[in-house]
Design a protein around this motif. Structure first.
Motif, PDB file in Angstrom:
ATOM      1  N   CYS A 174       0.829  -1.213   0.000  1.00  0.00           N
ATOM      2  CA  CYS A 174       0.000   0.000   0.000  1.00  0.00           C
ATOM      3  C   CYS A 174       0.860   1.258   0.000  1.00  0.00           C
ATOM      4  O   CYS A 174       0.545   2.237  -0.676  1.00  0.00           O
ATOM      5  CB  CYS A 174      -0.937   0.008   1.201  1.00  0.00           C
ATOM      6  N   GLN A 175       1.953   1.230   0.753  1.00  0.00           N
ATOM      7  CA  GLN A 175       2.831   2.398   0.820  1.00  0.00           C
ATOM      8  C   GLN A 175       3.567   2.621  -0.495  1.00  0.00           C
ATOM      9  O   GLN A 175       4.010   3.723  -0.776  1.00  0.00           O
ATOM     10  CB  GLN A 175       3.797   2.271   1.991  1.00  0.00           C
ATOM     11  N   ALA A 176       3.678   1.574  -1.318  1.00  0.00           N
ATOM     12  CA  ALA A 176       4.310   1.699  -2.637  1.00  0.00           C
ATOM     13  C   ALA A 176       3.327   2.216  -3.689  1.00  0.00           C
ATOM     14  O   ALA A 176       3.718   2.501  -4.814  1.00  0.00           O
ATOM     15  CB  ALA A 176       4.875   0.348  -3.072  1.00  0.00           C
ATOM     16  N   SER A 177       2.063   2.341  -3.330  1.00  0.00           N
ATOM     17  CA  SER A 177       1.026   2.765  -4.268  1.00  0.00           C
ATOM     18  C   SER A 177       1.210   4.221  -4.692  1.00  0.00           C
ATOM     19  O   SER A 177       1.724   5.038  -3.931  1.00  0.00           O
ATOM     20  CB  SER A 177      -0.353   2.596  -3.618  1.00  0.00           C
ATOM     21  N   SER A 178       0.745   4.527  -5.891  1.00  0.00           N
ATOM     22  CA  SER A 178       0.802   5.916  -6.357  1.00  0.00           C
ATOM     23  C   SER A 178      -0.240   6.783  -5.641  1.00  0.00           C
ATOM     24  O   SER A 178      -0.142   8.006  -5.648  1.00  0.00           O
ATOM     25  CB  SER A 178       0.596   5.986  -7.870  1.00  0.00           C
ATOM     26  N   TRP A 179      -1.242   6.151  -5.027  1.00  0.00           N
ATOM     27  CA  TRP A 179      -2.214   6.904  -4.218  1.00  0.00           C
ATOM     28  C   TRP A 179      -1.699   6.924  -2.784  1.00  0.00           C
ATOM     29  O   TRP A 179      -1.691   5.902  -2.091  1.00  0.00           O
ATOM     30  CB  TRP A 179      -3.608   6.281  -4.296  1.00  0.00           C
ATOM     31  N   SER A 180      -1.273   8.073  -2.324  1.00  0.00           N
ATOM     32  CA  SER A 180      -0.615   8.189  -1.014  1.00  0.00           C
ATOM     33  C   SER A 180      -1.517   7.844   0.164  1.00  0.00           C
ATOM     34  O   SER A 180      -1.025   7.537   1.247  1.00  0.00           O
ATOM     35  CB  SER A 180      -0.059   9.604  -0.839  1.00  0.00           C
ATOM     36  N   ARG A 181      -2.812   7.846  -0.022  1.00  0.00           N
ATOM     37  CA  ARG A 181      -3.713   7.582   1.100  1.00  0.00           C
ATOM     38  C   ARG A 181      -4.223   6.141   1.138  1.00  0.00           C
ATOM     39  O   ARG A 181      -5.129   5.832   1.909  1.00  0.00           O
ATOM     40  CB  ARG A 181      -4.882   8.559   1.078  1.00  0.00           C
ATOM     41  N   LEU A 182      -3.628   5.265   0.325  1.00  0.00           N
ATOM     42  CA  LEU A 182      -4.103   3.882   0.325  1.00  0.00           C
ATOM     43  C   LEU A 182      -3.859   3.204   1.670  1.00  0.00           C
ATOM     44  O   LEU A 182      -4.771   2.574   2.214  1.00  0.00           O
ATOM     45  CB  LEU A 182      -3.460   3.065  -0.807  1.00  0.00           C
ATOM     46  N   TRP A 183      -2.657   3.322   2.219  1.00  0.00           N
ATOM     47  CA  TRP A 183      -2.402   2.657   3.501  1.00  0.00           C
ATOM     48  C   TRP A 183      -3.250   3.261   4.632  1.00  0.00           C
ATOM     49  O   TRP A 183      -3.836   2.509   5.418  1.00  0.00           O
ATOM     50  CB  TRP A 183      -0.923   2.630   3.875  1.00  0.00           C
ATOM     51  N   PRO A 184      -3.374   4.583   4.757  1.00  0.00           N
ATOM     52  CA  PRO A 184      -4.276   5.096   5.795  1.00  0.00           C
ATOM     53  C   PRO A 184      -5.705   4.572   5.631  1.00  0.00           C
ATOM     54  O   PRO A 184      -6.367   4.243   6.622  1.00  0.00           O
ATOM     55  CB  PRO A 184      -4.218   6.614   5.606  1.00  0.00           C
ATOM     56  N   PHE A 185      -6.172   4.463   4.394  1.00  0.00           N
ATOM     57  CA  PHE A 185      -7.513   3.948   4.131  1.00  0.00           C
ATOM     58  C   PHE A 185      -7.637   2.487   4.558  1.00  0.00           C
ATOM     59  O   PHE A 185      -8.535   2.116   5.319  1.00  0.00           O
ATOM     60  CB  PHE A 185      -7.846   4.101   2.636  1.00  0.00           C
ATOM     61  N   VAL A 186      -6.705   1.649   4.099  1.00  0.00           N
ATOM     62  CA  VAL A 186      -6.738   0.212   4.419  1.00  0.00           C
ATOM     63  C   VAL A 186      -6.546  -0.006   5.913  1.00  0.00           C
ATOM     64  O   VAL A 186      -7.257  -0.803   6.537  1.00  0.00           O
ATOM     65  CB  VAL A 186      -5.670  -0.561   3.599  1.00  0.00           C
ATOM     66  N   CYS A 187      -5.605   0.712   6.502  1.00  0.00           N
ATOM     67  CA  CYS A 187      -5.332   0.581   7.932  1.00  0.00           C
ATOM     68  C   CYS A 187      -6.563   0.960   8.762  1.00  0.00           C
ATOM     69  O   CYS A 187      -6.889   0.291   9.748  1.00  0.00           O
ATOM     70  CB  CYS A 187      -4.138   1.454   8.309  1.00  0.00           C
ATOM     71  N   THR A 188      -7.278   2.001   8.345  1.00  0.00           N
ATOM     72  CA  THR A 188      -8.500   2.411   9.048  1.00  0.00           C
ATOM     73  C   THR A 188      -9.571   1.336   8.931  1.00  0.00           C
ATOM     74  O   THR A 188     -10.255   1.024   9.910  1.00  0.00           O
ATOM     75  CB  THR A 188      -9.011   3.764   8.517  1.00  0.00           C
ATOM     76  N   CYS A 189      -9.700   0.748   7.744  1.00  0.00           N
ATOM     77  CA  CYS A 189     -10.669  -0.352   7.560  1.00  0.00           C
ATOM     78  C   CYS A 189     -10.328  -1.531   8.473  1.00  0.00           C
ATOM     79  O   CYS A 189     -11.204  -2.089   9.136  1.00  0.00           O
ATOM     80  CB  CYS A 189     -10.690  -0.820   6.106  1.00  0.00           C
ATOM     81  N   ILE A 190      -9.057  -1.902   8.506  1.00  0.00           N
ATOM     82  CA  ILE A 190      -8.630  -3.044   9.325  1.00  0.00           C
ATOM     83  C   ILE A 190      -8.822  -2.744  10.813  1.00  0.00           C
ATOM     84  O   ILE A 190      -9.355  -3.564  11.560  1.00  0.00           O
ATOM     85  CB  ILE A 190      -7.156  -3.406   9.033  1.00  0.00           C
ATOM     86  N   ALA A 191      -8.399  -1.552  11.238  1.00  0.00           N
ATOM     87  CA  ALA A 191      -8.433  -1.212  12.663  1.00  0.00           C
ATOM     88  C   ALA A 191      -9.845  -1.058  13.209  1.00  0.00           C
ATOM     89  O   ALA A 191     -10.095  -1.342  14.375  1.00  0.00           O
ATOM     90  CB  ALA A 191      -7.641   0.077  12.909  1.00  0.00           C
ATOM     91  N   THR A 192     -10.763  -0.612  12.368  1.00  0.00           N
ATOM     92  CA  THR A 192     -12.112  -0.323  12.858  1.00  0.00           C
ATOM     93  C   THR A 192     -13.145  -1.375  12.475  1.00  0.00           C
ATOM     94  O   THR A 192     -14.225  -1.414  13.052  1.00  0.00           O
ATOM     95  CB  THR A 192     -12.617   1.018  12.300  1.00  0.00           C
ATOM     96  N   GLY A 193     -12.830  -2.195  11.468  1.00  0.00           N
ATOM     97  CA  GLY A 193     -13.828  -3.124  10.944  1.00  0.00           C
ATOM     98  C   GLY A 193     -14.853  -2.405  10.089  1.00  0.00           C
ATOM     99  O   GLY A 193     -15.902  -2.959   9.758  1.00  0.00           O
ATOM    100  N   GLY A 194     -14.550  -1.168   9.723  1.00  0.00           N
ATOM    101  CA  GLY A 194     -15.472  -0.386   8.893  1.00  0.00           C
ATOM    102  C   GLY A 194     -15.529  -0.928   7.476  1.00  0.00           C
ATOM    103  O   GLY A 194     -14.558  -1.471   6.962  1.00  0.00           O
ATOM    104  N   ARG A 195     -16.679  -0.786   6.863  1.00  0.00           N
ATOM    105  CA  ARG A 195     -16.841  -1.196   5.469  1.00  0.00           C
ATOM    106  C   ARG A 195     -16.119  -0.191   4.568  1.00  0.00           C
ATOM    107  O   ARG A 195     -15.994   0.988   4.897  1.00  0.00           O
ATOM    108  CB  ARG A 195     -18.320  -1.246   5.097  1.00  0.00           C
ATOM    109  N   ARG A 196     -15.673  -0.678   3.409  1.00  0.00           N
ATOM    110  CA  ARG A 196     -14.953   0.197   2.483  1.00  0.00           C
ATOM    111  C   ARG A 196     -15.769   1.446   2.161  1.00  0.00           C
ATOM    112  O   ARG A 196     -15.243   2.553   2.157  1.00  0.00           O
ATOM    113  CB  ARG A 196     -14.619  -0.547   1.191  1.00  0.00           C
TER     114      ARG A 196
END
Length: 170
Positions: free
Chosen positions: A45-67
């Protein structure tokens, strides 16, 4: 949905698909990521061209929130505390409001995003309803194009292969 629309428009009397019995779905297939898989996913995710991919994925994982819930978060939905953030979701899949409690690495990432957005005036320019994960083309809308970045990151991390069914990541 096409047959439902045809019935609603009066083009047909009843939906013939409703006569087909539905089989119960087995929702028991839940697979939790192992620590090394999360590490690989973080790197991808950190290698992605979209800089907010890891914060997005990490938030989903940490909270159990739906995409869909997480991608639609606005800064006005988030209350930042000293050691955690709380996001209030007014619109959820089941129609009931709920809260996401964001802590740990996800909180640190959200806090850094908040500093970044407010330091350069981006959130101020977009008003109080600025998106946490805005579209690069239209900052007032959520970035639904994240799917291509997400798929590429999962493939890079070895968590998805072309042809696999797209599954929730928990």
């Amino acid at each position: 949905s096409t047959k439902r629309r045809e019935c609603r428009l009066g083009w047909m009397q009843e939906n013939p698909a409703l006569r087909i019995p539905r089989e119960a779905e087995d929702n028991q297939e839940i697979r939790w990521l192992k620590d090394h898989e999360i590490d690989a996913l973080r790197d991808a995710c950190q290698a992605s061209s979209w800089s907010r991919l890891w914060p997005f994925v990490c938030t989903c994982i940490a909270t159990g929130g739906r995409r869909g819930e997480v991608i639609n978060l606005r800064w006005s939905d988030v209350v930042l505390g000293d050691d955690r953030a709380t996001a209030t979701l007014a619109r959820t899949k089941n129609g009931k409001p709920r809260q996401l409690h964001i802590n740990g690495e996800a909180f640190d990432l959200i806090k850094a995003m908040h500093r970044e957005d407010h330091a350069d005036g981006v959130a101020w320019l977009r008003g109080n309803d600025a998106m946490l994960f805005p579209s690069p083309r239209n900052p007032r809308k959520a970035f639904y194009g994240f799917q291509q970045h997400w798929r590429k990151a999962r493939e890079l991390a070895g968590l998805w292969h072309p042809g696999d069914k797209d599954r929730h990541c928990k």
